[in-house]
Design a protein around this motif. Structure first.
Motif, PDB file in Angstrom:
ATOM      1  N   ILE A 170      48.732  44.397  55.120  1.00 34.86           N
ATOM      2  CA  ILE A 170      47.815  44.211  53.981  1.00 34.86           C
ATOM      3  C   ILE A 170      46.374  44.452  54.411  1.00 34.86           C
ATOM      4  O   ILE A 170      45.616  45.148  53.727  1.00 34.86           O
ATOM      5  CB  ILE A 170      47.966  42.804  53.368  1.00 34.86           C
ATOM      6  N   LEU A 171      46.007  43.888  55.565  1.00 36.34           N
ATOM      7  CA  LEU A 171      44.628  44.076  56.045  1.00 36.34           C
ATOM      8  C   LEU A 171      44.332  45.569  56.260  1.00 36.34           C
ATOM      9  O   LEU A 171      43.251  46.054  55.903  1.00 36.34           O
ATOM     10  CB  LEU A 171      44.411  43.296  57.342  1.00 36.34           C
ATOM     11  N   THR A 172      45.304  46.288  56.795  1.00 32.14           N
ATOM     12  CA  THR A 172      45.132  47.737  57.005  1.00 32.14           C
ATOM     13  C   THR A 172      44.940  48.455  55.677  1.00 32.14           C
ATOM     14  O   THR A 172      44.093  49.342  55.560  1.00 32.14           O
ATOM     15  CB  THR A 172      46.349  48.318  57.757  1.00 32.14           C
ATOM     16  N   LYS A 173      45.716  48.073  54.669  1.00 30.03           N
ATOM     17  CA  LYS A 173      45.571  48.689  53.344  1.00 30.03           C
ATOM     18  C   LYS A 173      44.172  48.438  52.766  1.00 30.03           C
ATOM     19  O   LYS A 173      43.597  49.309  52.108  1.00 30.03           O
ATOM     20  CB  LYS A 173      46.658  48.166  52.393  1.00 30.03           C
ATOM     21  N   PHE A 174      43.639  47.269  53.005  1.00 33.10           N
ATOM     22  CA  PHE A 174      42.269  46.955  52.570  1.00 33.10           C
ATOM     23  C   PHE A 174      41.259  47.804  53.342  1.00 33.10           C
ATOM     24  O   PHE A 174      40.359  48.411  52.761  1.00 33.10           O
ATOM     25  CB  PHE A 174      41.970  45.463  52.769  1.00 33.10           C
ATOM     26  N   LYS A 175      41.436  47.856  54.649  1.00 33.55           N
ATOM     27  CA  LYS A 175      40.479  48.589  55.497  1.00 33.55           C
ATOM     28  C   LYS A 175      40.469  50.087  55.180  1.00 33.55           C
ATOM     29  O   LYS A 175      39.422  50.725  55.228  1.00 33.55           O
ATOM     30  CB  LYS A 175      40.790  48.353  56.975  1.00 33.55           C
ATOM     31  N   LEU A 176      41.613  50.635  54.845  1.00 35.07           N
ATOM     32  CA  LEU A 176      41.693  52.055  54.486  1.00 35.07           C
ATOM     33  C   LEU A 176      40.888  52.366  53.221  1.00 35.07           C
ATOM     34  O   LEU A 176      40.531  53.513  52.967  1.00 35.07           O
ATOM     35  CB  LEU A 176      43.155  52.482  54.304  1.00 35.07           C
ATOM     36  N   LYS A 177      40.610  51.337  52.429  1.00 33.48           N
ATOM     37  CA  LYS A 177      39.812  51.505  51.210  1.00 33.48           C
ATOM     38  C   LYS A 177      38.368  51.042  51.410  1.00 33.48           C
ATOM     39  O   LYS A 177      37.608  50.909  50.449  1.00 33.48           O
ATOM     40  CB  LYS A 177      40.456  50.713  50.055  1.00 33.48           C
ATOM     41  N   GLY A 178      37.999  50.787  52.662  1.00 31.37           N
ATOM     42  CA  GLY A 178      36.622  50.391  52.942  1.00 31.37           C
ATOM     43  C   GLY A 178      36.353  48.918  52.700  1.00 31.37           C
ATOM     44  O   GLY A 178      35.194  48.485  52.652  1.00 31.37           O
ATOM     45  N   LEU A 179      37.402  48.127  52.552  1.00 26.68           N
ATOM     46  CA  LEU A 179      37.258  46.686  52.332  1.00 26.68           C
ATOM     47  C   LEU A 179      37.593  45.953  53.635  1.00 26.68           C
ATOM     48  O   LEU A 179      38.408  46.427  54.420  1.00 26.68           O
ATOM     49  CB  LEU A 179      38.183  46.229  51.206  1.00 26.68           C
ATOM     50  N   ASP A 180      36.984  44.801  53.846  1.00 27.18           N
ATOM     51  CA  ASP A 180      37.190  44.089  55.113  1.00 27.18           C
ATOM     52  C   ASP A 180      37.962  42.780  54.921  1.00 27.18           C
ATOM     53  O   ASP A 180      38.439  42.480  53.826  1.00 27.18           O
ATOM     54  CB  ASP A 180      35.853  43.842  55.822  1.00 27.18           C
ATOM     55  N   ILE A 181      38.038  42.009  55.983  1.00 27.30           N
ATOM     56  CA  ILE A 181      38.842  40.777  55.979  1.00 27.30           C
ATOM     57  C   ILE A 181      38.280  39.740  55.003  1.00 27.30           C
ATOM     58  O   ILE A 181      39.019  38.960  54.395  1.00 27.30           O
ATOM     59  CB  ILE A 181      38.975  40.215  57.421  1.00 27.30           C
ATOM     60  N   VAL A 182      36.964  39.742  54.796  1.00 33.13           N
ATOM     61  CA  VAL A 182      36.333  38.825  53.834  1.00 33.13           C
ATOM     62  C   VAL A 182      36.761  39.212  52.415  1.00 33.13           C
ATOM     63  O   VAL A 182      37.110  38.349  51.595  1.00 33.13           O
ATOM     64  CB  VAL A 182      34.788  38.867  53.944  1.00 33.13           C
ATOM     65  N   ASP A 183      36.750  40.519  52.122  1.00 32.55           N
ATOM     66  CA  ASP A 183      37.184  41.006  50.810  1.00 32.55           C
ATOM     67  C   ASP A 183      38.653  40.659  50.571  1.00 32.55           C
ATOM     68  O   ASP A 183      39.037  40.288  49.456  1.00 32.55           O
ATOM     69  CB  ASP A 183      36.998  42.529  50.713  1.00 32.55           C
ATOM     70  N   PHE A 184      39.456  40.776  51.605  1.00 33.42           N
ATOM     71  CA  PHE A 184      40.884  40.458  51.536  1.00 33.42           C
ATOM     72  C   PHE A 184      41.077  39.023  51.040  1.00 33.42           C
ATOM     73  O   PHE A 184      41.825  38.765  50.088  1.00 33.42           O
ATOM     74  CB  PHE A 184      41.494  40.685  52.932  1.00 33.42           C
ATOM     75  N   VAL A 185      40.375  38.083  51.660  1.00 33.88           N
ATOM     76  CA  VAL A 185      40.532  36.666  51.291  1.00 33.88           C
ATOM     77  C   VAL A 185      39.943  36.381  49.910  1.00 33.88           C
ATOM     78  O   VAL A 185      40.556  35.693  49.086  1.00 33.88           O
ATOM     79  CB  VAL A 185      39.883  35.736  52.341  1.00 33.88           C
ATOM     80  N   ALA A 186      38.765  36.930  49.639  1.00 36.88           N
ATOM     81  CA  ALA A 186      38.097  36.655  48.358  1.00 36.88           C
ATOM     82  C   ALA A 186      38.861  37.264  47.180  1.00 36.88           C
ATOM     83  O   ALA A 186      39.069  36.603  46.161  1.00 36.88           O
ATOM     84  CB  ALA A 186      36.668  37.184  48.395  1.00 36.88           C
ATOM     85  N   LEU A 187      39.294  38.523  47.318  1.00 36.22           N
ATOM     86  CA  LEU A 187      39.991  39.176  46.211  1.00 36.22           C
ATOM     87  C   LEU A 187      41.376  38.573  45.979  1.00 36.22           C
ATOM     88  O   LEU A 187      41.871  38.562  44.852  1.00 36.22           O
ATOM     89  CB  LEU A 187      40.092  40.686  46.454  1.00 36.22           C
ATOM     90  N   SER A 188      41.978  38.032  47.030  1.00 33.96           N
ATOM     91  CA  SER A 188      43.266  37.334  46.863  1.00 33.96           C
ATOM     92  C   SER A 188      43.091  36.122  45.954  1.00 33.96           C
ATOM     93  O   SER A 188      44.043  35.677  45.295  1.00 33.96           O
ATOM     94  CB  SER A 188      43.828  36.882  48.218  1.00 33.96           C
ATOM     95  N   GLY A 189      41.872  35.614  45.891  1.00 37.40           N
ATOM     96  CA  GLY A 189      41.566  34.465  45.029  1.00 37.40           C
ATOM     97  C   GLY A 189      41.752  34.744  43.554  1.00 37.40           C
ATOM     98  O   GLY A 189      41.772  33.816  42.738  1.00 37.40           O
ATOM     99  N   SER A 190      41.918  36.017  43.190  1.00 34.80           N
ATOM    100  CA  SER A 190      42.213  36.340  41.784  1.00 34.80           C
ATOM    101  C   SER A 190      43.560  35.744  41.377  1.00 34.80           C
ATOM    102  O   SER A 190      43.855  35.614  40.188  1.00 34.80           O
ATOM    103  CB  SER A 190      42.215  37.858  41.557  1.00 34.80           C
ATOM    104  N   HIS A 191      44.367  35.353  42.355  1.00 37.97           N
ATOM    105  CA  HIS A 191      45.650  34.707  42.075  1.00 37.97           C
ATOM    106  C   HIS A 191      45.465  33.261  41.619  1.00 37.97           C
ATOM    107  O   HIS A 191      46.433  32.507  41.524  1.00 37.97           O
ATOM    108  CB  HIS A 191      46.573  34.768  43.302  1.00 37.97           C
ATOM    109  N   THR A 192      44.256  32.885  41.311  1.00 43.78           N
ATOM    110  CA  THR A 192      44.003  31.586  40.697  1.00 43.78           C
ATOM    111  C   THR A 192      44.397  31.611  39.218  1.00 43.78           C
ATOM    112  O   THR A 192      44.501  30.581  38.573  1.00 43.78           O
ATOM    113  CB  THR A 192      42.520  31.167  40.842  1.00 43.78           C
ATOM    114  N   ILE A 193      44.613  32.833  38.665  1.00 47.03           N
ATOM    115  CA  ILE A 193      45.134  32.965  37.300  1.00 47.03           C
ATOM    116  C   ILE A 193      46.331  33.930  37.335  1.00 47.03           C
ATOM    117  O   ILE A 193      46.487  34.690  38.287  1.00 47.03           O
ATOM    118  CB  ILE A 193      44.076  33.487  36.298  1.00 47.03           C
ATOM    119  N   GLY A 194      47.157  33.856  36.310  1.00 39.61           N
ATOM    120  CA  GLY A 194      48.251  34.815  36.196  1.00 39.61           C
ATOM    121  C   GLY A 194      49.601  34.304  36.674  1.00 39.61           C
ATOM    122  O   GLY A 194      49.742  33.136  37.060  1.00 39.61           O
TER     123      GLY A 194
END
Length: 325
Positions: A170-194
């Motif tokens: 997952i981290l590699t998939k984020f990094k390939l899109k120019g996103l880092d480990i901080v983005d990984f954790v923060a964007l996963s927070g969207s799972h607070t809904i749904g």
């Protein structure tokens, strides 16, 4: 800085952006379609009022769009001619939704400002509005994306993080899109809904070390409750809240759940159990909702900037489901 000077700089930036054809900027539609943002917000608000789950669905569409070929609305294209729709890929089949709401937004915008606002920008605006409507943070969205002329079925299968991927994958998939480990954790927070489907986390309920017992990183009483409606076989499409505490409210409960072994998906749980750095971020966001909101907003802007089509690239689709003839 005076207001006049600020206004002049905004105009100058806008002119430069138009000349260059490669920038996204918040004022993109201020002249060509000044009511664009209000129209999107209005349709999204009605859709979320009708069905609370729609907020998470619209937020997810933007994510699943950007991770494939960039934020270009390729996810919205139906099968036609040479196009194999991304809607049939493993991450989207039977789960990606909200397409009718996007259609409604597009129809309203076409009526107000024909062939002006892109479907890609609609996805970015709808994701932000969905977050705000459910109690989350707001952010200013750079606009000016254009729509793709094709889709990538294989890219959708390969690039979008899956619930059972390893931490490193997952981290590699984020990094390939120019996103880092901080983005990984923060964007996963969207799972607070749904919601998530039984098929997305069944392996955590029955396959721990091959003995048919629940994953040890899952609270056992929570696991027992989940097993009632997510059997060993069948019930694939049964839905479960990603955040059982406040399922329709955008807050930091998601991170508190991870600390209590109540993260639903494996891809959620690994943030707290498999990496020291992400564990610290989880603790910080669980303790400080404002900090999470600030980072989520930053990471959403960053994600929305993944290889957009600008200038004369792509097109402004009249109907989001198909390329202009």
């Amino acid at each position: 800085m005076t207001r006049t000077l600020t206004s002049m700089l905004i105009v100058l930036f806008s002119v430069l952006a138009l000349a260059n054809g490669s920038y996204l900027y918040p004022q993109f539609y201020d002249r060509s379609c000044p009511q664009a943002k209000d129209i999107v917000r209005s349709v999204v608000a009605k859709a979320v009022a009708k069905e609370a789950r729609m907020a998470a669905s619209l937020l997810r569409l933007h994510f699943h769009d950007c991770f494939v070929k960039g934020c270009d609305a390729s996810i919205l294209l139906d099968n036609s001619g040479s196009i194999i729709s991304e809607k049939g890929s493993v991450p989207n089949r039977n789960s990606a939704r909200g397409f009718e709401v996007v259609d409604q937004i597009k129809a309203a915008l076409e009526k107000a400002c024909p062939q002006t606002v892109s479907c890609a920008d609609i996805l970015a605006l709808a994701a932000r509005d969905s977050t705000v409507l459910t109690g989350g943070p707001s952010w200013e969205i750079p606009l000016g994306r254009r729509d793709s002329l094709g889709a990538s079925f294989s890219g959708s299968n390969q690039n979008i993080p899956a619930p059972n991927n390893t931490f490193q994958t997952i981290l590699t998939k984020f990094k390939l899109k120019g996103l880092d480990i901080v983005d990984f954790v923060a964007l996963s927070g969207s799972h607070t809904i749904g919601n998530a489907r039984c098929t997305s986390f069944r392996q955590r309920l029955y396959k721990n070390t091959g003995n048919g017992q629940p994953d040890l990183t899952l609270d056992q009483s929570y696991a027992a409750k989940l097993r009632q409606n997510c059997p060993r076989s069948g019930g694939d499409q049964n839905l479960f809240f990603l955040d059982p505490v406040s399922p329709t409210k955008f807050d930091n409960s998601y991170y508190k759940n991870l600390m209590a072994k109540n993260g639903l998906l494996s891809s959620d749980e690994i943030l707290f159990t498999q990496n020291q750095q992400t564990m610290e971020f989880v603790k910080q966001y669980a303790a400080n909702q404002e900090l999470f909101f600030q980072q989520f907003a930053k990471s959403m802007v960053k994600m929305g900037n993944i290889t957009p089509l600008t200038g004369k690239n792509g097109q402004i689709r009249k109907i989001c489901r198909k390329v202009n003839s």
